[in-house]
Design a protein around this motif. Sequence first.
Motif, PDB file in Angstrom:
ATOM      1  N   UNK A   1       5.955  11.398 -16.767  1.00 11.73           N
ATOM      2  CA  UNK A   1       4.659  12.012 -16.478  1.00 11.73           C
ATOM      3  C   UNK A   1       4.779  13.216 -15.541  1.00 11.73           C
ATOM      4  N   UNK A   2       5.864  13.280 -14.769  1.00  6.52           N
ATOM      5  CA  UNK A   2       6.075  14.364 -13.814  1.00  6.52           C
ATOM      6  C   UNK A   2       7.488  14.900 -13.998  1.00  6.52           C
ATOM      7  N   UNK A   3       7.582  16.206 -14.219  1.00  7.21           N
ATOM      8  CA  UNK A   3       8.845  16.828 -14.600  1.00  7.21           C
ATOM      9  C   UNK A   3       9.133  17.958 -13.609  1.00  7.21           C
ATOM     10  N   UNK A   4      10.317  17.909 -13.011  1.00  2.00           N
ATOM     11  CA  UNK A   4      10.673  18.820 -11.924  1.00  2.00           C
ATOM     12  C   UNK A   4      11.725  19.833 -12.350  1.00  2.00           C
ATOM     13  N   UNK A   5      11.666  21.000 -11.705  1.00  2.00           N
ATOM     14  CA  UNK A   5      12.752  21.985 -11.753  1.00  2.00           C
ATOM     15  C   UNK A   5      13.386  22.047 -10.367  1.00  2.00           C
ATOM     16  N   UNK A   6      14.716  22.056 -10.324  1.00  5.41           N
ATOM     17  CA  UNK A   6      15.393  22.196  -9.028  1.00  5.41           C
ATOM     18  C   UNK A   6      16.788  22.764  -9.220  1.00  5.41           C
TER      19      UNK A   6
END
Length: 254
Positions: free
Chosen positions: A87-92
Amino acid sequence: MSDSIVIIPTYNERENISEMIDVVMKQPSSFHLLIVDDGSPDGTGALVKAKIEEFPGRIFIEERSGKLGLGTAYIHGFRWALKKDYQFIFEMDADFSHNPEDLNRLYSACKNDGNDMAIGSRYVTGVNVVNWPMSRVMLSYFASHYVRMVTGMPINDTTAGFKCYRRSVLETISLDEVRFMGYAFQIEMKFLTWKFGFKINEVPIIFTDRTRGESKMSSGIIKEAVFGVIQIKLGSLFTTYRRPMEVSTEASAS
Protein backbone atom coordinates in the motif's frame (compact mmCIF):
# COMPACT_ATOMS: atom_id res chain seq x y z
CA MET A 1 3.14 -9.43 5.09
CA SER A 2 4.23 -5.79 5.30
CA ASP A 3 2.07 -3.06 3.78
CA SER A 4 5.14 -1.10 2.63
CA ILE A 5 8.19 -1.65 0.45
CA VAL A 6 11.32 0.42 -0.05
CA ILE A 7 12.79 0.45 -3.57
CA ILE A 8 16.52 1.10 -3.86
CA PRO A 9 18.18 1.18 -7.31
CA THR A 10 21.82 0.15 -7.27
CA TYR A 11 24.85 0.31 -9.52
CA ASN A 12 28.21 -0.43 -7.91
CA GLU A 13 27.10 0.06 -4.31
CA ARG A 14 28.94 -2.81 -2.61
CA GLU A 15 30.47 -0.38 -0.11
CA ASN A 16 27.03 0.66 1.15
CA ILE A 17 24.40 -1.97 0.37
CA SER A 18 24.92 -4.52 3.15
CA GLU A 19 24.90 -1.89 5.89
CA MET A 20 21.95 -0.13 4.29
CA ILE A 21 19.93 -3.36 4.25
CA ASP A 22 20.74 -4.04 7.91
CA VAL A 23 19.57 -0.58 8.98
CA VAL A 24 16.33 -0.77 6.96
CA MET A 25 15.56 -4.20 8.39
CA LYS A 26 15.90 -2.83 11.95
CA GLN A 27 13.25 -0.15 11.51
CA PRO A 28 10.12 -0.55 13.65
CA SER A 29 7.75 -0.33 10.68
CA SER A 30 8.96 -3.73 9.34
CA PHE A 31 9.56 -2.55 5.80
CA HIS A 32 10.15 -4.92 2.93
CA LEU A 33 12.98 -4.01 0.57
CA LEU A 34 13.36 -4.35 -3.20
CA ILE A 35 16.80 -3.82 -4.73
CA VAL A 36 16.79 -3.07 -8.47
CA ASP A 37 20.37 -3.72 -9.54
CA ASP A 38 21.61 -2.74 -12.99
CA GLY A 39 24.15 -5.51 -13.38
CA SER A 40 26.69 -3.98 -10.99
CA PRO A 41 30.14 -5.35 -11.95
CA ASP A 42 31.38 -4.83 -8.36
CA GLY A 43 29.28 -7.68 -6.94
CA THR A 44 26.48 -5.63 -5.35
CA GLY A 45 23.94 -8.25 -6.42
CA ALA A 46 25.77 -11.08 -4.69
CA LEU A 47 25.79 -9.15 -1.40
CA VAL A 48 22.05 -8.55 -1.70
CA LYS A 49 21.43 -12.26 -2.28
CA ALA A 50 23.35 -13.09 0.88
CA LYS A 51 21.06 -10.73 2.79
CA ILE A 52 18.00 -12.37 1.24
CA GLU A 53 19.03 -15.60 2.96
CA GLU A 54 19.50 -13.71 6.24
CA PHE A 55 16.09 -11.99 6.03
CA PRO A 56 13.85 -14.41 4.09
CA GLY A 57 10.58 -12.98 2.82
CA ARG A 58 11.58 -9.36 3.45
CA ILE A 59 14.25 -8.65 0.83
CA PHE A 60 13.92 -9.07 -2.92
CA ILE A 61 16.16 -8.35 -5.89
CA GLU A 62 15.41 -7.60 -9.52
CA GLU A 63 18.54 -7.81 -11.69
CA ARG A 64 18.72 -5.99 -14.99
CA SER A 65 21.34 -6.32 -17.69
CA GLY A 66 23.28 -3.09 -17.76
CA LYS A 67 23.02 0.48 -16.53
CA LEU A 68 19.56 1.49 -17.73
CA GLY A 69 18.94 4.61 -15.68
CA LEU A 70 17.39 5.78 -12.43
CA GLY A 71 13.89 6.37 -13.76
CA THR A 72 13.59 3.01 -15.48
CA ALA A 73 14.82 1.30 -12.30
CA TYR A 74 12.13 2.95 -10.21
CA ILE A 75 9.40 2.27 -12.77
CA HIS A 76 10.51 -1.37 -12.87
CA GLY A 77 10.26 -1.41 -9.08
CA PHE A 78 6.86 0.34 -9.08
CA ARG A 79 5.41 -2.25 -11.47
CA TRP A 80 6.81 -5.06 -9.34
CA ALA A 81 5.38 -3.55 -6.14
CA LEU A 82 1.95 -2.87 -7.68
CA LYS A 83 1.61 -6.56 -8.58
CA LYS A 84 1.93 -7.30 -4.87
CA ASP A 85 -0.30 -6.05 -2.07
CA TYR A 86 1.90 -3.14 -0.96
CA GLN A 87 0.00 0.00 0.00
CA PHE A 88 3.00 2.32 0.53
CA ILE A 89 5.92 2.38 -1.88
CA PHE A 90 9.16 4.24 -1.17
CA GLU A 91 12.07 5.61 -3.18
CA MET A 92 15.45 5.81 -1.45
CA ASP A 93 19.14 6.00 -2.36
CA ALA A 94 21.62 3.30 -1.35
CA ASP A 95 24.42 5.63 -0.22
CA PHE A 96 23.05 6.86 3.16
CA SER A 97 22.39 10.36 1.83
CA HIS A 98 18.86 9.46 2.98
CA ASN A 99 18.70 8.36 6.60
CA PRO A 100 16.77 5.04 6.78
CA GLU A 101 15.31 6.08 10.13
CA ASP A 102 13.38 8.81 8.30
CA LEU A 103 11.43 6.10 6.46
CA ASN A 104 9.23 5.84 9.55
CA ARG A 105 8.33 9.53 9.40
CA LEU A 106 7.45 9.37 5.70
CA TYR A 107 5.38 6.26 6.37
CA SER A 108 3.48 7.97 9.18
CA ALA A 109 2.87 11.06 7.02
CA CYS A 110 1.05 8.89 4.51
CA LYS A 111 -0.55 6.16 6.62
CA ASN A 112 -1.50 8.16 9.71
CA ASP A 113 -1.80 11.73 8.39
CA GLY A 114 -3.67 10.92 5.17
CA ASN A 115 -1.12 12.17 2.63
CA ASP A 116 -0.78 10.51 -0.76
CA MET A 117 2.88 11.45 -1.21
CA ALA A 118 5.41 12.29 1.50
CA ILE A 119 8.66 13.93 0.41
CA GLY A 120 11.84 13.85 2.47
CA SER A 121 12.59 17.56 2.02
CA ARG A 122 15.94 19.29 2.35
CA TYR A 123 14.48 22.78 2.01
CA VAL A 124 11.16 22.96 3.85
CA THR A 125 12.82 24.30 7.03
CA GLY A 126 15.80 26.13 5.53
CA VAL A 127 18.72 24.28 3.93
CA ASN A 128 19.45 20.94 5.61
CA VAL A 129 22.39 19.51 3.67
CA VAL A 130 25.62 18.08 5.09
CA ASN A 131 28.99 17.58 3.32
CA TRP A 132 28.06 19.31 0.06
CA PRO A 133 30.27 22.12 -1.25
CA MET A 134 28.46 25.47 -1.26
CA SER A 135 28.38 25.47 -5.07
CA ARG A 136 26.34 22.26 -5.14
CA VAL A 137 24.03 23.43 -2.35
CA MET A 138 23.28 26.59 -4.32
CA LEU A 139 22.79 24.64 -7.55
CA SER A 140 20.31 22.28 -5.90
CA TYR A 141 18.46 25.02 -3.99
CA PHE A 142 18.04 27.30 -6.99
CA ALA A 143 17.16 24.33 -9.22
CA SER A 144 14.17 23.71 -6.96
CA HIS A 145 13.28 27.41 -7.12
CA TYR A 146 13.51 27.28 -10.93
CA VAL A 147 11.23 24.24 -11.06
CA ARG A 148 8.65 25.91 -8.79
CA MET A 149 8.72 29.05 -10.93
CA VAL A 150 8.22 27.18 -14.22
CA THR A 151 5.71 24.55 -13.08
CA GLY A 152 3.85 26.31 -10.29
CA MET A 153 4.28 23.32 -7.97
CA PRO A 154 3.92 24.38 -4.30
CA ILE A 155 6.85 22.14 -3.28
CA ASN A 156 10.10 23.37 -1.73
CA ASP A 157 12.30 20.39 -2.65
CA THR A 158 11.16 19.59 -6.18
CA THR A 159 14.20 17.43 -7.03
CA ALA A 160 14.13 15.26 -3.87
CA GLY A 161 14.58 11.52 -4.39
CA PHE A 162 13.40 10.33 -0.97
CA LYS A 163 9.65 9.73 -1.13
CA CYS A 164 6.71 7.61 -0.06
CA TYR A 165 3.79 7.04 -2.43
CA ARG A 166 0.38 5.78 -1.50
CA ARG A 167 -0.44 2.94 -3.90
CA SER A 168 -3.28 4.89 -5.54
CA VAL A 169 -0.84 7.50 -6.85
CA LEU A 170 1.17 4.99 -8.86
CA GLU A 171 -2.02 3.29 -10.05
CA THR A 172 -3.27 6.64 -11.40
CA ILE A 173 -0.10 7.84 -13.11
CA SER A 174 0.43 6.17 -16.47
CA LEU A 175 3.93 4.82 -15.93
CA ASP A 176 4.26 4.09 -19.66
CA GLU A 177 4.00 7.81 -20.35
CA VAL A 178 6.62 9.04 -17.87
CA ARG A 179 9.13 10.64 -20.22
CA PHE A 180 12.23 11.36 -18.21
CA MET A 181 14.61 8.79 -16.82
CA GLY A 182 17.35 10.86 -15.18
CA TYR A 183 17.21 13.73 -12.67
CA ALA A 184 14.03 15.10 -14.28
CA PHE A 185 12.23 11.85 -13.40
CA GLN A 186 11.94 13.00 -9.79
CA ILE A 187 10.46 16.32 -10.90
CA GLU A 188 8.00 14.72 -13.32
CA MET A 189 6.67 12.25 -10.74
CA LYS A 190 5.97 15.05 -8.25
CA PHE A 191 4.40 17.19 -10.97
CA LEU A 192 2.05 14.39 -12.04
CA THR A 193 1.11 13.62 -8.44
CA TRP A 194 0.29 17.29 -7.89
CA LYS A 195 -1.64 17.72 -11.15
CA PHE A 196 -3.82 14.71 -10.37
CA GLY A 197 -4.82 16.43 -7.15
CA PHE A 198 -3.18 14.10 -4.66
CA LYS A 199 -2.29 15.38 -1.19
CA ILE A 200 1.46 16.02 -0.83
CA ASN A 201 3.40 16.72 2.35
CA GLU A 202 7.06 17.64 2.83
CA VAL A 203 8.74 16.03 5.82
CA PRO A 204 11.96 17.83 6.87
CA ILE A 205 15.08 15.67 6.71
CA ILE A 206 18.83 16.19 6.90
CA PHE A 207 20.49 15.12 3.65
CA THR A 208 24.08 13.87 4.03
CA ASP A 209 26.27 13.44 0.95
CA ARG A 210 27.71 9.99 0.38
CA THR A 211 31.04 9.16 2.00
CA ARG A 212 31.60 5.84 0.18
CA GLY A 213 31.26 4.98 -3.49
CA GLU A 214 30.92 7.32 -6.47
CA SER A 215 28.18 9.83 -7.23
CA LYS A 216 26.05 9.13 -10.33
CA MET A 217 25.52 12.86 -11.03
CA SER A 218 26.60 14.09 -14.46
CA SER A 219 26.24 17.17 -16.67
CA GLY A 220 23.84 15.24 -18.92
CA ILE A 221 21.51 14.56 -15.98
CA ILE A 222 21.51 18.26 -15.04
CA LYS A 223 20.85 19.28 -18.66
CA GLU A 224 17.89 16.89 -18.85
CA ALA A 225 16.42 18.44 -15.71
CA VAL A 226 16.80 22.04 -16.92
CA PHE A 227 15.16 21.50 -20.29
CA GLY A 228 12.88 18.72 -19.08
CA VAL A 229 11.05 21.10 -16.74
CA ILE A 230 10.03 23.25 -19.70
CA GLN A 231 8.81 20.19 -21.61
CA ILE A 232 6.84 19.01 -18.58
CA LYS A 233 5.13 22.39 -18.27
CA LEU A 234 4.37 22.71 -21.99
CA GLY A 235 3.00 19.16 -22.13
CA SER A 236 0.69 19.87 -19.21
CA LEU A 237 -1.01 22.68 -21.14
CA PHE A 238 -2.51 20.11 -23.50
CA THR A 239 -3.33 17.43 -20.92
CA THR A 240 -6.40 16.85 -18.76
CA TYR A 241 -5.57 15.30 -15.40
CA ARG A 242 -8.43 13.20 -14.05
CA ARG A 243 -8.31 10.26 -11.74
CA PRO A 244 -10.19 7.15 -12.97
CA MET A 245 -12.80 7.57 -10.21
CA GLU A 246 -13.58 11.11 -11.39
CA VAL A 247 -14.05 9.94 -14.97
CA SER A 248 -16.35 7.04 -13.96
CA THR A 249 -18.40 9.35 -11.71
CA GLU A 250 -18.97 11.81 -14.55
CA ALA A 251 -19.97 8.99 -16.90
CA SER A 252 -22.50 7.66 -14.37
CA ALA A 253 -23.98 11.14 -13.87
CA SER A 254 -24.54 11.60 -17.57
